[in-house]
Design an enzyme around this catalytic site. Structure first.
Site, PDB file in Angstrom:
ATOM      1  N   GLY A  96       0.541  -1.275  -0.123  1.00 15.32           N
ATOM      2  CA  GLY A  96       0.069  -0.269  -0.173  1.00 15.32           C
ATOM      3  C   GLY A  96       1.193   1.646  -0.179  1.00 15.32           C
ATOM      4  O   GLY A  96       2.247   1.164  -0.490  1.00 15.32           O
ATOM      5  N   ASP A 107       0.824  -9.301  -1.919  1.00 13.54           N
ATOM      6  CA  ASP A 107      -0.092  -8.444  -1.786  1.00 13.54           C
ATOM      7  C   ASP A 107      -0.822  -8.443  -2.812  1.00 13.54           C
ATOM      8  O   ASP A 107      -1.085  -8.828  -3.732  1.00 13.54           O
ATOM      9  CB  ASP A 107      -0.274  -6.959  -2.009  1.00 13.54           C
ATOM     10  CG  ASP A 107      -1.315  -5.810  -1.435  1.00 13.54           C
ATOM     11  OD1 ASP A 107      -1.877  -6.800  -1.185  1.00 13.54           O
ATOM     12  OD2 ASP A 107      -0.563  -5.152  -1.392  1.00 13.54           O
ATOM     13  N   CYS A 155       1.602  -4.596   5.649  1.00 13.17           N
ATOM     14  CA  CYS A 155      -0.081  -4.681   5.912  1.00 13.17           C
ATOM     15  C   CYS A 155      -1.304  -4.512   6.928  1.00 13.17           C
ATOM     16  O   CYS A 155      -0.261  -4.316   8.188  1.00 13.17           O
ATOM     17  CB  CYS A 155      -0.200  -6.049   5.413  1.00 13.17           C
ATOM     18  SG  CYS A 155      -0.108  -7.446   6.611  1.00 13.17           S
ATOM     19  N   THR A 166       6.629  -2.200  11.170  1.00 13.47           N
ATOM     20  CA  THR A 166       6.231  -1.023  11.903  1.00 13.47           C
ATOM     21  C   THR A 166       4.687  -0.749  10.702  1.00 13.47           C
ATOM     22  O   THR A 166       4.485   0.242  10.903  1.00 13.47           O
ATOM     23  CB  THR A 166       6.642  -0.101  10.716  1.00 13.47           C
ATOM     24  OG1 THR A 166       6.539  -0.257   8.978  1.00 13.47           O
ATOM     25  CG2 THR A 166       8.848  -0.077  11.409  1.00 13.47           C
ATOM     26  N   ARG A 193       2.039  -2.875  12.426  1.00 19.78           N
ATOM     27  CA  ARG A 193       1.121  -3.575  13.657  1.00 19.78           C
ATOM     28  C   ARG A 193       1.323  -5.002  14.849  1.00 19.78           C
ATOM     29  O   ARG A 193       1.353  -6.089  13.676  1.00 19.78           O
ATOM     30  CB  ARG A 193      -0.444  -4.197  13.304  1.00 19.78           C
ATOM     31  CG  ARG A 193      -1.937  -3.038  12.729  1.00 19.78           C
ATOM     32  CD  ARG A 193      -1.273  -2.129  14.382  1.00 19.78           C
ATOM     33  NE  ARG A 193      -2.465  -0.844  14.689  1.00 19.78           N
ATOM     34  CZ  ARG A 193      -1.648   0.310  13.753  1.00 19.78           C
ATOM     35  NH1 ARG A 193      -0.360   1.042  13.901  1.00 19.78           N
ATOM     36  NH2 ARG A 193      -2.338   1.332  13.715  1.00 19.78           N
ATOM     37  N   GLU A 217       0.860  -2.151  23.921  1.00 23.23           N
ATOM     38  CA  GLU A 217       0.794  -1.797  24.385  1.00 23.23           C
ATOM     39  C   GLU A 217       0.712  -0.437  25.306  1.00 23.23           C
ATOM     40  O   GLU A 217      -0.212   0.560  24.942  1.00 23.23           O
ATOM     41  CB  GLU A 217       1.471  -0.532  22.840  1.00 23.23           C
ATOM     42  CG  GLU A 217       2.079  -1.352  21.593  1.00 23.23           C
ATOM     43  CD  GLU A 217       1.551  -0.273  20.122  1.00 23.23           C
ATOM     44  OE1 GLU A 217       2.047   0.832  20.776  1.00 23.23           O
ATOM     45  OE2 GLU A 217       2.388  -1.125  18.939  1.00 23.23           O
ATOM     46  N   HIS A 263       6.202   2.574  19.306  1.00 26.52           N
ATOM     47  CA  HIS A 263       4.949   3.264  17.691  1.00 26.52           C
ATOM     48  C   HIS A 263       5.022   4.629  17.945  1.00 26.52           C
ATOM     49  O   HIS A 263       4.462   4.955  18.401  1.00 26.52           O
ATOM     50  CB  HIS A 263       3.679   2.484  18.550  1.00 26.52           C
ATOM     51  CG  HIS A 263       2.518   2.336  17.968  1.00 26.52           C
ATOM     52  ND1 HIS A 263       1.490   1.745  17.711  1.00 26.52           N
ATOM     53  CD2 HIS A 263       2.718   3.332  16.589  1.00 26.52           C
ATOM     54  CE1 HIS A 263       0.457   2.257  16.557  1.00 26.52           C
ATOM     55  NE2 HIS A 263       1.232   2.822  15.862  1.00 26.52           N
TER      56      HIS A 263
HETATM   57  N1  LIG Z   1       3.889   2.479  13.079  1.00 28.68           N
HETATM   58  C1  LIG Z   1       3.497   3.164  12.733  1.00 28.68           C
HETATM   59  O1  LIG Z   1       3.106   4.243  13.093  1.00 28.68           O
HETATM   60  C2  LIG Z   1       2.877   2.827  11.690  1.00 28.68           C
HETATM   61  C3  LIG Z   1       1.676   4.654  11.145  1.00 28.68           C
HETATM   62  C4  LIG Z   1       1.192   4.599  10.000  1.00 28.68           C
HETATM   63  C5  LIG Z   1       0.332   2.924   9.306  1.00 28.68           C
HETATM   64  N2  LIG Z   1       0.746   1.798   9.699  1.00 28.68           N
HETATM   65  C6  LIG Z   1       0.523   1.080  10.001  1.00 28.68           C
HETATM   66  O2  LIG Z   1       0.889   0.663   8.378  1.00 28.68           O
HETATM   67  C7  LIG Z   1      -0.638  -0.298   8.414  1.00 28.68           C
HETATM   68  C8  LIG Z   1       0.341  -0.207   6.111  1.00 28.68           C
HETATM   69  O3  LIG Z   1      -0.064   1.128   6.398  1.00 28.68           O
HETATM   70  P1  LIG Z   1      -0.298   1.611   4.851  1.00 28.68           P
HETATM   71  O4  LIG Z   1      -0.736   3.288   4.916  1.00 28.68           O
HETATM   72  O5  LIG Z   1       0.868   1.667   3.519  1.00 28.68           O
HETATM   73  O6  LIG Z   1      -1.998   1.729   4.338  1.00 28.68           O
HETATM   74  P2  LIG Z   1      -2.123   0.974   2.875  1.00 28.68           P
HETATM   75  O7  LIG Z   1      -3.936   0.584   3.215  1.00 28.68           O
HETATM   76  O8  LIG Z   1      -2.164   1.711   2.085  1.00 28.68           O
HETATM   77  O9  LIG Z   1      -1.627  -0.135   2.658  1.00 28.68           O
HETATM   78  C9  LIG Z   1      -1.819  -1.798   3.267  1.00 28.68           C
HETATM   79  C10 LIG Z   1      -1.806  -1.971   2.184  1.00 28.68           C
HETATM   80  O10 LIG Z   1      -2.110  -3.849   3.017  1.00 28.68           O
HETATM   81  C11 LIG Z   1      -2.507  -4.837   1.736  1.00 28.68           C
HETATM   82  N3  LIG Z   1      -2.169  -5.909   2.454  1.00 28.68           N
HETATM   83  C12 LIG Z   1      -3.765  -5.728   3.291  1.00 28.68           C
HETATM   84  N4  LIG Z   1      -4.119  -7.405   3.661  1.00 28.68           N
HETATM   85  C13 LIG Z   1      -3.019  -8.149   3.692  1.00 28.68           C
HETATM   86  C14 LIG Z   1      -2.474  -9.371   3.155  1.00 28.68           C
HETATM   87  N5  LIG Z   1      -3.261 -10.518   4.212  1.00 28.68           N
HETATM   88  N6  LIG Z   1      -1.755  -9.775   2.603  1.00 28.68           N
HETATM   89  C15 LIG Z   1      -0.920  -9.113   2.406  1.00 28.68           C
HETATM   90  N7  LIG Z   1      -1.189  -7.693   2.272  1.00 28.68           N
HETATM   91  C16 LIG Z   1      -2.301  -7.434   2.449  1.00 28.68           C
HETATM   92  C17 LIG Z   1      -3.493  -4.250   1.172  1.00 28.68           C
HETATM   93  O11 LIG Z   1      -4.328  -4.494  -0.231  1.00 28.68           O
HETATM   94  C18 LIG Z   1      -2.549  -2.268   1.067  1.00 28.68           C
HETATM   95  O12 LIG Z   1      -2.099  -2.326  -0.496  1.00 28.68           O
HETATM   96  C19 LIG Z   1      -1.396   0.248   9.010  1.00 28.68           C
HETATM   97  O13 LIG Z   1      -2.898  -0.879   8.093  1.00 28.68           O
HETATM   98  C20 LIG Z   1      -1.272   0.668   9.920  1.00 28.68           C
HETATM   99  O14 LIG Z   1      -1.367  -0.854  10.453  1.00 28.68           O
HETATM  100  C21 LIG Z   1       2.278   1.984  10.883  1.00 28.68           C
HETATM  101  O1  LIG Z   2      -1.670   3.558  12.232  1.00 28.20           O
HETATM  102  C1  LIG Z   2      -1.048   5.269  12.036  1.00 28.20           C
HETATM  103  O2  LIG Z   2      -1.676   5.880  11.820  1.00 28.20           O
HETATM  104  C2  LIG Z   2      -0.341   4.679  13.633  1.00 28.20           C
HETATM  105  O3  LIG Z   2      -0.202   3.732  13.879  1.00 28.20           O
HETATM  106  C3  LIG Z   2      -0.031   5.829  14.505  1.00 28.20           C
HETATM  107  O4  LIG Z   2      -1.754   5.701  14.264  1.00 28.20           O
END
Ligand SMILES: NC(=O)c1ccc[n+]([C@@H]2O[C@H](COP(=O)([O-])OP(=O)(O)OC[C@H]3O[C@@H](n4cnc5c(N)ncnc54)[C@H](O)[C@@H]3O)[C@@H](O)[C@H]2O)c1
Ligand SMILES: O=C(O)[C@H](O)CO
Length: 331
Positions: free
Chosen positions: A157, A178, A211, A238, A240, A269, A297
């Site tokens: 994504g 993906d 994901c 990074t 979940r 957490e 986080h």
């Molecule tokens: N640590 C942090 O600070 C932080 C910050 C932002 C997001 N995140 C996490 O990162 C994740 C991804 O963020 P993003 O902006 O790229 O989201 P996004 O929705 O743009 O991308 C997620 C991707 O995962 C794919 N996906 C879904 N299920 C899947 C599976 N079973 N196998 C493989 N791929 C799969 C989707 O098709 C999509 O392309 C978020 O859901 C969030 O949990 C963490």
């Molecule tokens: O999903 C997110 O945007 C980060 O984990 C912070 O909440």
């Protein structure tokens, strides 16, 4: 009592709510609830017309069913795993996220963790600083050239793509799994799509998780998958904590199957005192001490991103309070 709509901001954003007041102040009362858990915020949110929630507190059906006039819940962030979106939908409440506030920072953090672990930067620094190591490049884990090693991404994504571009610039052979991605992304980015998770793991030097956490991705990286990776690789999470259990990482480090792990997120957490990975990582005599990096986080964080997130979240509430449909609805 005020007859103006109420917008409640929960979690770690507290007064002064400078952006929230600026954007919403003319049409609504905005209050922050400094709650530590869901039970502390129930009473305060019942009358809210809109809610802005961050990631530290869960919003379950129990609280959602007590909302009396809520039209919109904004998850200020990307991951929506802490909010029961189905319960909100059943009550006619839209759940929206803020998908695009910190993409680059999370990708930078994933690459930063990769470089620190694969180059051993944190180990060399810590040893010298504690005066327990020689003035030498020797490391607990021998270092390999990164060019042409496979950087494997689960979830292409926004963050997956930003990470892929960075890894490609470093010379990695970037591959991804993906099942929901549209055709042609591999060619557009010059990376390789792999059709199954085991196939991806079999070639991975670095396995980086991007994901979302859903019932289908809970523990998506388990002991069996890690064992499919060639020995001496790295895992970066990074996304979940629920995607990868701490016991699984610990076992793979103790077995010497993984050379290292970079962990920004944990299933609990802050971690409970009995979290086995955290305890091992804190013990200078355990291999996890040097070979695991844990962050609280924090991958998303930078001042500009946090500001973006709050402004975009507030603007979405404003749309709804002014009778417009919300954007970025995810339920
Ligand atoms: N640590 C942090 O600070 C932080 C910050 C932002 C997001 N995140 C996490 O990162 C994740 C991804 O963020 P993003 O902006 O790229 O989201 P996004 O929705 O743009 O991308 C997620 C991707 O995962 C794919 N996906 C879904 N299920 C899947 C599976 N079973 N196998 C493989 N791929 C799969 C989707 O098709 C999509 O392309 C978020 O859901 C969030 O949990 C963490
Ligand atoms: O999903 C997110 O945007 C980060 O984990 C912070 O909440």
């Amino acid at each position: 009592m005020s007859s103006r709509p109420l917008v409640v901001v929960t979690d770690f954003i507290t007064e002064p709510l400078e952006y929230e007041h600026q954007i919403l102040g003319e049409v609504a009362d905005v209050v922050a609830i400094d709650a530590n858990n869901e039970s502390e915020l129930v009473g305060a949110v019942e009358q809210a017309s809109a809610l802005m929630i961050y990631h530290a507190i869960s919003l379950t059906s129990e609280t959602i069913n007590r909302l009396q006039d809520c039209k919109l819940i904004v998850r200020c962030g990307v991951g929506i795993d802490n909010v029961d979106g189905l319960a909100a939908r059943q009550k006619g409440i839209d759940l929206a996220n803020v998908p695009d506030y910190g993409t680059e920072e999370v990708a930078d953090s994933a690459i930063g963790l990769t470089l620190s672990l694969t180059r051993g930067l944190h180990v060399l620094n810590n040893r010298l600083q504690r005066e327990v190591g020689p003035w030498s490049y020797s490391q607990v884990v021998p270092k390999r050239r990164l060019r042409n090693q496979v950087f494997a991404i689960i979830g292409l994504g926004r963050i997956g793509i930003a990470t892929a571009l960075r890894a490609k610039a470093l010379g990695f052979d970037v591959r991804f799994y993906d099942p929901y991605i549209c055709q042609g992304m591999d060619k557009a980015l010059g990376i390789q799509q792999i059709d199954s998770l085991p196939e991806l793991a079999k070639s991975a030097y670095v396995l980086s998780l991007h994901c979302p956490l859903t019932p289908g991705t809970q523990s998506i990286v388990d002991t069996d998958l890690i064992r499919m990776m060639p020995p001496g690789g790295y895992i970066i999470n990074t996304a979940r904590g629920g995607l990868l259990q701490p016991e699984v990482v610990l076992q793979a480090i103790e077995d010497n199957h993984l050379a290292g792990a970079g962990i920004d997120v944990l299933p609990d957490e802050p971690p409970a005192p009995q979290n086995p990975l955290v305890n091992a990582w804190r013990d200078p005599n355990h291999p996890a001490y040097d070979r695991v990096i844990i962050n609280p986080h924090a991958a998303f964080y930078c001042e500009e991103g946090l500001q973006d997130m709050r402004i975009k979240g507030s603007q979405n509430c404003l749309r709804v309070l002014q009778g417009m449909p919300p954007v970025n609805v995810v339920n």
